[in-house]
Scaffold this motif. Structure first.
Motif, PDB file in Angstrom:
ATOM      1  N   LEU A 179       7.951  -8.708  -0.943  1.00 18.77           N
ATOM      2  CA  LEU A 179       8.696  -7.590  -0.302  1.00 18.77           C
ATOM      3  C   LEU A 179       9.548  -7.000  -1.504  1.00 18.77           C
ATOM      4  O   LEU A 179      10.269  -7.862  -2.367  1.00 18.77           O
ATOM      5  CB  LEU A 179       9.819  -8.119   0.615  1.00 18.77           C
ATOM      6  N   VAL A 180       9.645  -5.717  -1.675  1.00 22.11           N
ATOM      7  CA  VAL A 180      10.249  -4.933  -2.747  1.00 22.11           C
ATOM      8  C   VAL A 180      11.132  -3.858  -2.205  1.00 22.11           C
ATOM      9  O   VAL A 180      10.738  -3.337  -1.213  1.00 22.11           O
ATOM     10  CB  VAL A 180       9.413  -4.581  -3.866  1.00 22.11           C
ATOM     11  N   ARG A 181      12.268  -3.762  -2.740  1.00 21.02           N
ATOM     12  CA  ARG A 181      13.134  -2.513  -2.378  1.00 21.02           C
ATOM     13  C   ARG A 181      12.481  -1.101  -3.060  1.00 21.02           C
ATOM     14  O   ARG A 181      12.072  -1.270  -4.358  1.00 21.02           O
ATOM     15  CB  ARG A 181      14.594  -2.869  -2.781  1.00 21.02           C
TER      16      ARG A 181
ATOM     17  N   SER B  18       8.423   2.174  -9.493  1.00 20.74           N
ATOM     18  CA  SER B  18       9.158   3.016  -8.413  1.00 20.74           C
ATOM     19  C   SER B  18       8.518   3.119  -7.166  1.00 20.74           C
ATOM     20  O   SER B  18       8.154   4.325  -6.467  1.00 20.74           O
ATOM     21  CB  SER B  18       9.186   4.559  -9.044  1.00 20.74           C
ATOM     22  N   LEU B  19       8.443   1.776  -6.636  1.00 16.88           N
ATOM     23  CA  LEU B  19       7.626   1.704  -5.327  1.00 16.88           C
ATOM     24  C   LEU B  19       8.404   2.489  -4.229  1.00 16.88           C
ATOM     25  O   LEU B  19       9.689   2.421  -4.223  1.00 16.88           O
ATOM     26  CB  LEU B  19       7.612   0.114  -4.968  1.00 16.88           C
ATOM     27  N   GLN B  20       7.572   2.825  -3.418  1.00 21.26           N
ATOM     28  CA  GLN B  20       8.062   3.774  -2.178  1.00 21.26           C
ATOM     29  C   GLN B  20       7.687   3.049  -0.899  1.00 21.26           C
ATOM     30  O   GLN B  20       6.657   2.254  -1.063  1.00 21.26           O
ATOM     31  CB  GLN B  20       7.608   5.045  -2.363  1.00 21.26           C
ATOM     32  N   PRO B  21       8.281   3.440   0.109  1.00 17.26           N
ATOM     33  CA  PRO B  21       7.627   2.744   1.310  1.00 17.26           C
ATOM     34  C   PRO B  21       6.612   3.033   1.819  1.00 17.26           C
ATOM     35  O   PRO B  21       5.607   1.946   2.452  1.00 17.26           O
ATOM     36  CB  PRO B  21       8.843   3.325   2.591  1.00 17.26           C
ATOM     37  N   GLU B  22       5.830   4.181   1.402  1.00 13.41           N
ATOM     38  CA  GLU B  22       4.540   4.383   1.452  1.00 13.41           C
ATOM     39  C   GLU B  22       3.462   3.807   0.735  1.00 13.41           C
ATOM     40  O   GLU B  22       2.412   3.791   1.004  1.00 13.41           O
ATOM     41  CB  GLU B  22       4.228   5.967   1.471  1.00 13.41           C
ATOM     42  N   ASP B  23       3.954   2.920  -0.425  1.00 11.70           N
ATOM     43  CA  ASP B  23       3.057   2.025  -0.941  1.00 11.70           C
ATOM     44  C   ASP B  23       2.794   0.868  -0.188  1.00 11.70           C
ATOM     45  O   ASP B  23       2.054  -0.048  -0.529  1.00 11.70           O
ATOM     46  CB  ASP B  23       3.991   1.724  -2.327  1.00 11.70           C
ATOM     47  N   THR B  24       3.643   0.585   0.955  1.00 13.66           N
ATOM     48  CA  THR B  24       3.183  -0.693   1.683  1.00 13.66           C
ATOM     49  C   THR B  24       1.924  -0.829   2.305  1.00 13.66           C
ATOM     50  O   THR B  24       1.153   0.265   2.774  1.00 13.66           O
ATOM     51  CB  THR B  24       4.194  -0.581   2.806  1.00 13.66           C
ATOM     52  N   ALA B  25       1.389  -1.648   2.027  1.00 14.99           N
ATOM     53  CA  ALA B  25      -0.237  -1.848   2.290  1.00 14.99           C
ATOM     54  C   ALA B  25      -0.650  -3.371   1.756  1.00 14.99           C
ATOM     55  O   ALA B  25       0.042  -4.117   0.952  1.00 14.99           O
ATOM     56  CB  ALA B  25      -0.967  -0.735   1.493  1.00 14.99           C
ATOM     57  N   VAL B  26      -1.818  -3.648   2.031  1.00 13.27           N
ATOM     58  CA  VAL B  26      -2.715  -4.807   1.617  1.00 13.27           C
ATOM     59  C   VAL B  26      -3.299  -4.330   0.311  1.00 13.27           C
ATOM     60  O   VAL B  26      -4.162  -3.479   0.275  1.00 13.27           O
ATOM     61  CB  VAL B  26      -3.394  -5.462   2.515  1.00 13.27           C
TER      62      VAL B  26
ATOM     63  N   GLN C 179      -0.160  -8.930   0.008  1.00  6.76           N
ATOM     64  CA  GLN C 179       0.487  -7.944   0.901  1.00  6.76           C
ATOM     65  C   GLN C 179       1.584  -7.375  -0.010  1.00  6.76           C
ATOM     66  O   GLN C 179       2.563  -8.049  -0.504  1.00  6.76           O
ATOM     67  CB  GLN C 179       1.001  -8.389   2.297  1.00  6.76           C
ATOM     68  N   VAL C 180       2.001  -5.934  -0.028  1.00  8.35           N
ATOM     69  CA  VAL C 180       3.018  -5.530  -0.557  1.00  8.35           C
ATOM     70  C   VAL C 180       3.843  -4.707   0.433  1.00  8.35           C
ATOM     71  O   VAL C 180       3.350  -3.801   1.113  1.00  8.35           O
ATOM     72  CB  VAL C 180       2.706  -4.613  -1.922  1.00  8.35           C
ATOM     73  N   THR C 181       4.837  -5.058   0.807  1.00  6.49           N
ATOM     74  CA  THR C 181       6.246  -4.363   1.699  1.00  6.49           C
ATOM     75  C   THR C 181       7.116  -3.753   0.859  1.00  6.49           C
ATOM     76  O   THR C 181       7.776  -4.597   0.024  1.00  6.49           O
ATOM     77  CB  THR C 181       6.203  -5.373   2.675  1.00  6.49           C
TER      78      THR C 181
END
Length: 124
Positions: free
Chosen positions: A11-13, A85-93, A119-121
């Motif tokens: 889980l990353v902000r 620069s992770l973004q919510p749309e990068d959430t995926a397995v 899993q990246v959230t």
């Protein structure tokens, strides 16, 4: 036995970064191409980037931004995917996959071996 162990998710902000690792065993690493893919429920698996461990060449999807960087460490039989620069749309397995042939590309069907995914959230 061939094994691909993907790790490093979590889980990353938004705005944060991660480095995913793919540890490979059971085949000759220097003869392989290893790719990173991601998938969200209900959508097709998306190729991100791949690297040839024969010559170090890399290939990334047109849709991939400079936020993604693939690298390889032959001493550790591992390939990494660093994401900035992770973004919510990068959430995926996120999955790594390998093919032990002189190929490079992001068509999932060219890869013979797949890891279990990590899993990246991305969420605040």
């Amino acid at each position: 036995d061939v094994q691909l162990q993907a790790s490093g998710g979590g889980l990353v902000r938004p705005g944060g970064s991660l480095t995913l690792s793919c540890a490979a065993s059971g085949f000759t690493f220097k003869d392989s191409t290893i790719g990173w893919f991601r998938q969200v429920p209900g959508k097709a698996r998306e190729g991100i980037s791949c690297i040839s461990n024969r010559d170090g060449s890399k290939y990334s999807a047109d849709s991939v931004e400079d936020r993604f960087a693939i690298s390889s460490d032959s001493a550790k039989n591992s390939v990494y995917l660093h994401i900035n620069s992770l973004q919510p749309e990068d959430t995926a397995v996120y999955y790594c996959a390998a093919v032990v042939l002189p190929l490079i590309g992001l068509q999932p069907n060219i890869y013979d071996y797949w890891g279990q995914g990590t899993q990246v959230t991305v969420s605040s």
